[in-house]
Design a protein around this motif. Sequence first.
Motif, PDB file in Angstrom:
ATOM      1  N   ASP A 153      -2.990  -0.715  -8.823  1.00 54.20           N
ATOM      2  CA  ASP A 153      -3.497   0.576  -9.245  1.00 54.20           C
ATOM      3  C   ASP A 153      -2.582   1.626  -8.618  1.00 54.20           C
ATOM      4  N   ALA A 154      -3.012   2.868  -8.523  1.00 58.64           N
ATOM      5  CA  ALA A 154      -2.152   3.939  -8.019  1.00 58.64           C
ATOM      6  C   ALA A 154      -1.758   3.756  -6.549  1.00 58.64           C
ATOM      7  N   HIS A 155      -2.586   3.041  -5.769  1.00 64.95           N
ATOM      8  CA  HIS A 155      -2.372   2.977  -4.318  1.00 64.95           C
ATOM      9  C   HIS A 155      -2.126   1.588  -3.753  1.00 64.95           C
ATOM     10  N   GLU A 156      -2.255   0.545  -4.564  1.00 68.64           N
ATOM     11  CA  GLU A 156      -2.149  -0.806  -4.018  1.00 68.64           C
ATOM     12  C   GLU A 156      -1.649  -1.775  -5.080  1.00 68.64           C
ATOM     13  N   VAL A 208       0.861  -1.176   0.000  1.00 71.88           N
ATOM     14  CA  VAL A 208       0.000   0.000   0.000  1.00 71.88           C
ATOM     15  C   VAL A 208       0.897   1.225   0.000  1.00 71.88           C
ATOM     16  N   GLY A 209       0.598   2.182  -0.868  1.00 72.22           N
ATOM     17  CA  GLY A 209       1.381   3.410  -0.950  1.00 72.22           C
ATOM     18  C   GLY A 209       1.318   3.974  -2.353  1.00 72.22           C
ATOM     19  N   ASP A 210       2.378   4.658  -2.739  1.00 80.69           N
ATOM     20  CA  ASP A 210       2.468   5.286  -4.062  1.00 80.69           C
ATOM     21  C   ASP A 210       3.083   4.283  -5.039  1.00 80.69           C
ATOM     22  N   ILE A 211       2.249   3.449  -5.616  1.00 79.28           N
ATOM     23  CA  ILE A 211       2.723   2.360  -6.479  1.00 79.28           C
ATOM     24  C   ILE A 211       3.443   2.899  -7.717  1.00 79.28           C
ATOM     25  N   ALA A 212       3.050   4.056  -8.213  1.00 70.71           N
ATOM     26  CA  ALA A 212       3.704   4.638  -9.392  1.00 70.71           C
ATOM     27  C   ALA A 212       5.166   4.993  -9.120  1.00 70.71           C
TER      28      ALA A 212
END
Length: 172
Positions: A111-114, A36-40
């Motif tokens: 996705d963007a967060h996970e 969990v966090g800023d996957i990008a």
Amino acid sequence: MHSLVLHPHCAPGPITRVKAEIEPTNEGCRARFRFVGDIASIKVPEAAAPERMDNLWKTTCFEIFWQPESGTYYREFNLSPSTRWACYDFDDFRLNSRDAPAEVDIECTHDAHELVLSAEIKSELPTPAAVALNGIVEDKDGNIQFWALAFQDGKPEFHSTTCRKLHLAGRL
């Protein structure tokens, strides 16, 4: 799911939480990991043919260490978001590493967060066992974070029995 902790020598980074779960099955085990966090901002290996490959631990991936209750033998699994994987047997702490028999099926979504990785593993995994669940995160700048259920003092060492904090009693 079990919460993993960031190694104290690692700087905070784009991943703020790591969780994992595992359950023995009649054919091996089923595991699920979540960043969990800023996957990008992390390096996520691109999807590839699901095949055995060495050195997956050098970038973002997950690991399982499975040690039957008696003896010093243990089995290590490396699971990449690319769907590539590795499986090794050791006679004792980093001793006599060799490929181990396994069939591994990985699914990964993000996705963007996970980022979530699920693995169905067919391999001989005796119970009761002490198990480690680990995560390695490489950010886009090349910084590495190490996550585990527990760490021994000193540098990050996933092969340490200290990391094998989870005790699994038997099959479902």
